[in-house]
Design an enzyme around this catalytic site. Structure first.
Site, PDB file in Angstrom:
ATOM      1  N   ASP A 115      -2.416   8.529   1.617  1.00 43.84           N
ATOM      2  CA  ASP A 115      -1.819   7.350   2.223  1.00 43.84           C
ATOM      3  C   ASP A 115      -2.047   7.359   3.751  1.00 43.84           C
ATOM      4  O   ASP A 115      -2.686   6.554   4.573  1.00 43.84           O
ATOM      5  CB  ASP A 115      -0.383   7.118   1.876  1.00 43.84           C
ATOM      6  CG  ASP A 115       0.060   5.833   1.746  1.00 43.84           C
ATOM      7  OD1 ASP A 115      -0.908   4.842   1.616  1.00 43.84           O
ATOM      8  OD2 ASP A 115       1.109   5.476   1.452  1.00 43.84           O
ATOM      9  N   GLU A 141       1.115  -0.049   6.746  1.00 44.05           N
ATOM     10  CA  GLU A 141       2.482   0.160   5.959  1.00 44.05           C
ATOM     11  C   GLU A 141       3.111   1.490   6.695  1.00 44.05           C
ATOM     12  O   GLU A 141       4.257   1.702   6.518  1.00 44.05           O
ATOM     13  CB  GLU A 141       2.157   0.552   4.839  1.00 44.05           C
ATOM     14  CG  GLU A 141       3.197   0.677   3.707  1.00 44.05           C
ATOM     15  CD  GLU A 141       3.108   0.409   2.153  1.00 44.05           C
ATOM     16  OE1 GLU A 141       1.875   0.700   1.669  1.00 44.05           O
ATOM     17  OE2 GLU A 141       4.371   0.414   1.406  1.00 44.05           O
ATOM     18  N   ASP A 203      -2.824  -2.216   3.848  1.00 43.92           N
ATOM     19  CA  ASP A 203      -2.289  -1.252   2.960  1.00 43.92           C
ATOM     20  C   ASP A 203      -3.287  -0.009   2.626  1.00 43.92           C
ATOM     21  O   ASP A 203      -4.261  -0.280   2.019  1.00 43.92           O
ATOM     22  CB  ASP A 203      -1.752  -1.937   1.654  1.00 43.92           C
ATOM     23  CG  ASP A 203      -0.917  -1.371   0.806  1.00 43.92           C
ATOM     24  OD1 ASP A 203      -0.709  -0.004   1.031  1.00 43.92           O
ATOM     25  OD2 ASP A 203      -0.123  -1.791   0.051  1.00 43.92           O
ATOM     26  N   ILE A 205      -2.860   2.696   0.839  1.00 42.36           N
ATOM     27  CA  ILE A 205      -3.087   2.778  -0.672  1.00 42.36           C
ATOM     28  C   ILE A 205      -2.143   1.779  -1.249  1.00 42.36           C
ATOM     29  O   ILE A 205      -1.006   2.034  -1.111  1.00 42.36           O
ATOM     30  CB  ILE A 205      -2.943   4.170  -0.965  1.00 42.36           C
ATOM     31  CG1 ILE A 205      -3.916   5.264  -0.580  1.00 42.36           C
ATOM     32  CG2 ILE A 205      -2.681   4.373  -2.912  1.00 42.36           C
ATOM     33  CD1 ILE A 205      -3.604   6.647  -1.049  1.00 42.36           C
ATOM     34  N   ASP A 206      -2.480   0.662  -1.869  1.00 41.39           N
ATOM     35  CA  ASP A 206      -1.740  -0.156  -2.429  1.00 41.39           C
ATOM     36  C   ASP A 206      -1.905   0.288  -4.020  1.00 41.39           C
ATOM     37  O   ASP A 206      -2.809   0.621  -4.717  1.00 41.39           O
ATOM     38  CB  ASP A 206      -2.368  -1.642  -2.417  1.00 41.39           C
ATOM     39  CG  ASP A 206      -1.627  -2.614  -2.920  1.00 41.39           C
ATOM     40  OD1 ASP A 206      -0.255  -2.641  -3.018  1.00 41.39           O
ATOM     41  OD2 ASP A 206      -2.166  -3.463  -3.674  1.00 41.39           O
ATOM     42  N   THR A 208       0.321   2.998  -5.143  1.00 40.44           N
ATOM     43  CA  THR A 208       0.494   4.497  -5.104  1.00 40.44           C
ATOM     44  C   THR A 208       0.788   5.014  -6.405  1.00 40.44           C
ATOM     45  O   THR A 208       0.539   6.243  -6.993  1.00 40.44           O
ATOM     46  CB  THR A 208       1.504   4.917  -4.226  1.00 40.44           C
ATOM     47  OG1 THR A 208       2.803   4.256  -4.227  1.00 40.44           O
ATOM     48  CG2 THR A 208       1.096   4.814  -2.710  1.00 40.44           C
ATOM     49  N   ASP A 370       0.528  -6.356   1.209  1.00 40.96           N
ATOM     50  CA  ASP A 370       0.508  -6.521  -0.293  1.00 40.96           C
ATOM     51  C   ASP A 370      -0.375  -7.670  -0.855  1.00 40.96           C
ATOM     52  O   ASP A 370      -0.570  -7.729  -2.039  1.00 40.96           O
ATOM     53  CB  ASP A 370       1.897  -6.059  -0.859  1.00 40.96           C
ATOM     54  CG  ASP A 370       2.126  -4.827  -0.973  1.00 40.96           C
ATOM     55  OD1 ASP A 370       1.407  -4.037  -1.319  1.00 40.96           O
ATOM     56  OD2 ASP A 370       3.536  -4.397  -0.722  1.00 40.96           O
TER      57      ASP A 370
HETATM   58  P1  AMP Z   1       1.737  -3.694  -8.030  1.00 44.00           P
HETATM   59  O1  AMP Z   1       1.006  -2.392  -8.126  1.00 44.00           O
HETATM   60  O2  AMP Z   1       0.698  -4.987  -8.083  1.00 44.00           O
HETATM   61  O3  AMP Z   1       2.822  -3.852  -8.891  1.00 44.00           O
HETATM   62  O4  AMP Z   1       2.007  -3.416  -6.322  1.00 44.00           O
HETATM   63  C1  AMP Z   1       2.080  -2.379  -5.692  1.00 44.00           C
HETATM   64  C2  AMP Z   1       3.021  -2.835  -4.601  1.00 44.00           C
HETATM   65  O5  AMP Z   1       4.328  -3.302  -4.921  1.00 44.00           O
HETATM   66  C3  AMP Z   1       3.281  -1.601  -3.571  1.00 44.00           C
HETATM   67  O6  AMP Z   1       2.128  -1.290  -2.600  1.00 44.00           O
HETATM   68  C4  AMP Z   1       4.623  -1.793  -2.988  1.00 44.00           C
HETATM   69  O7  AMP Z   1       4.263  -2.341  -1.591  1.00 44.00           O
HETATM   70  C5  AMP Z   1       5.070  -2.879  -3.743  1.00 44.00           C
HETATM   71  N1  AMP Z   1       6.389  -2.709  -4.307  1.00 44.00           N
HETATM   72  C6  AMP Z   1       7.323  -1.695  -3.965  1.00 44.00           C
HETATM   73  N2  AMP Z   1       8.509  -1.717  -4.500  1.00 44.00           N
HETATM   74  C7  AMP Z   1       8.388  -2.819  -5.097  1.00 44.00           C
HETATM   75  C8  AMP Z   1       9.476  -3.919  -5.762  1.00 44.00           C
HETATM   76  N3  AMP Z   1      10.549  -3.065  -5.853  1.00 44.00           N
HETATM   77  N4  AMP Z   1       9.074  -5.010  -5.997  1.00 44.00           N
HETATM   78  C9  AMP Z   1       7.975  -5.484  -5.674  1.00 44.00           C
HETATM   79  N5  AMP Z   1       7.005  -4.890  -5.200  1.00 44.00           N
HETATM   80  C10 AMP Z   1       7.231  -3.526  -4.987  1.00 44.00           C
HETATM   81 MG    MG Z   2       1.345  -2.023  -1.406  1.00 45.88          MG
END
Ligand code: AMP
Ligand code: MG
Length: 436
Positions: A115, A141, A203, A205-206, A208, A370
């Site tokens: 990251d 981030e 971001d 690493i989106d 993780t 994000d």
């Molecule tokens: P996804 O893979 O689409 O679920 O999105 C991943 C991203 O969701 C991550 O990079 C975080 O920034 C974000 N994230 C982290 N915690 C939460 C949460 N509780 N609700 C929604 N998004 C989140």
């Molecule tokens: Mg993210």
């Protein structure tokens, strides 16, 4: 000879004040610098072109975009180069995680290293490739706070080693980071963004969680200009270059690693992460929800799967005129396609699926990094991205997105019935929660 060395040194110092090491020579330069030395010579720090990713020529790229000219062509080239380099670092780390076979994936330190490493590389490339006169602002981030704490020495050491190895292996820049240089490079991403000027949004690493599972993740980079997203790139190292439609995450092609890009008014494209001619992409043209499939987060903690299920569900009275009968509930028949990260936006933009639904649990505030890159890739591919009330996403308010309830994305034909279904499902959920 001495002048050349100072020229290199000063350029490097503008990347990471006072602490960067160029050609393994530690620098301790402090402003004010002599004026003639403030003109960075971008060639002094460049060696060979990047060994893997080779961006196509500007003429080809604009022709592919169907545009007469791309006002952000230089920024787009820099952004692609930045995420492609960061992706190489991430791929190396993910390979190690997968090969190490740690079942629980309890050790989060490799993803932490990747990251930070990804953020540093993106920041480095953007600075190196930016026009001399431009100011640099990055909303990212990560910051260095955790790394400066006692006990983080080993992680910092690992990041430093990995970043330097990746830069050396790529060969584009003769730059070497010290540990202090690493920390200050991370803090380059502390900008608050906002409605004036230009800001990169990253971001590193989106997804993780997907990264740790050996699945989907993305390096997502966008450019804001006066509060609007004008450019976005998404590197998705594990996403097949061909469609994943109908396969619930599986691949229909052999080549893996997709790089999506979009510039405002120029359309959206996809190319291989290793560099292939960009192909124009567009969202699907499905207009009957029954034939649609939808993407959502793999993680139930990130999006309410019960709510999305209720939005998509086939209504009981469904026979005959589908759109009319089923306006309350969408009538989607295919099961949800659950994948991590903004790879969902990329897949939607090229028509692998028709809808993306995201409904975080109460209290969660969405961050701009994000969604900035993903949303422009979808809108430039002809789609629409809004919140649950149908409002456009507003990226001009700083690091957070202020929005109503959730994010939905689809094509223009499906959006009216999707919005109705979403609003009805939210109403039902709220009524169930407080029946009085
Ligand atoms: P996804 O893979 O689409 O679920 O999105 C991943 C991203 O969701 C991550 O990079 C975080 O920034 C974000 N994230 C982290 N915690 C939460 C949460 N509780 N609700 C929604 N998004 C989140
Ligand atoms: Mg993210």
């Amino acid at each position: 000879m001495a002048a050349a060395r100072v020229g290199r040194a000063l350029h490097a110092s503008s990347l990471s004040p006072s602490t960067l090491v160029v050609s393994r020579v530690q620098l301790h330069l402090r402003p004010p610098y002599p004026r003639h030395l403030l003109l960075p010579n971008y060639h002094t720090c460049r060696a060979a072109p990047p060994s893997r990713y080779r961006p196509p020529s500007r003429r080809v790229r604009c022709a592919m975009s169907g545009a007469t000219g791309n006002p952000y062509a230089a920024e787009l080239a820099a952004a692609k180069k930045a995420v492609a380099l960061a992706a190489r670092l991430c791929q190396a780390v993910q390979k190690d995680i997968v090969q190490s076979g740690v079942q629980s994936k309890a050790d989060k330190s490799p993803v932490t290293v990747a990251d930070y490493g990804s953020q540093i590389l993106v920041s480095l490339v953007l600075k190196m490739e930016s026009p001399v006169s431009s100011t640099f602002s990055l909303v990212a981030e990560e910051d260095s706070e955790e790394l400066r704490k006692e006990g983080a020495e080993e992680i910092l050491e690992n990041i430093t080693e990995l970043v330097n190895e990746t830069i050396a292996d790529d060969g584009s820049y003769s730059i070497y980071f010290s540990k202090e240089g690493i920390l200050s490079a991370i803090d380059d991403g502390k900008s608050e963004g906002g409605s004036s000027g230009r800001h990169w949004v990253l971001d590193p690493i989106d997804g993780t969680k997907g990264f740790l599972r050996g699945e989907q993740y993305a390096i997502a980079l966008a450019l804001l200009d006066e509060g609007k997203v004008v450019l976005g790139v998404l590197a998705c190292p594990n996403l097949p270059l061909g469609s994943i439609g109908n396969l619930n995450g599986g691949s229909s092609g052999d080549q893996v690693g997709a790089l999506f890009s979009a510039t405002i008014g120029c359309g959206a494209e996809v190319e291989s992460l290793q560099g292939s001619p960009p192909q124009k992409i567009s969202v699907c043209s499905i207009d009957n929800p029954v034939n649609a499939s939808f993407f959502e987060s793999y993680e139930g903690a990130h999006s309410m799967h019960d709510l999305t299920g209720s939005i998509a569900e086939v209504c009981e009275s469904y026979i005959g005129n589908l759109v009319f009968e089923c306006w309350q509930k969408l009538g989607v028949q295919a099961p949800p396609v659950r994948i991590d990260s903004q790879a969902k936006y990329g897949a939607l933009a090229r028509g692998d699926g028709a809808i993306y639904l995201r409904f975080p649990h109460t209290g969660y505030r969405e961050k701009i990094w994000d969604h900035a890159a993903g949303s422009i890739v979808v809108t430039e591919a002809g789609g629409i991205v809004t919140d649950a009330s149908g409002n456009d996403l507003d990226f001009s308010k700083g690091r957070f997105l202020d929005l109503d309830t959730g994010i939905i994305a689809t094509n223009k034909q499906l959006m009216p019935s999707l919005l109705k279904a979403v609003q009805e499902a939210i109403k039902e959920k709220n009524q169930a929660a407080s029946p009085l």
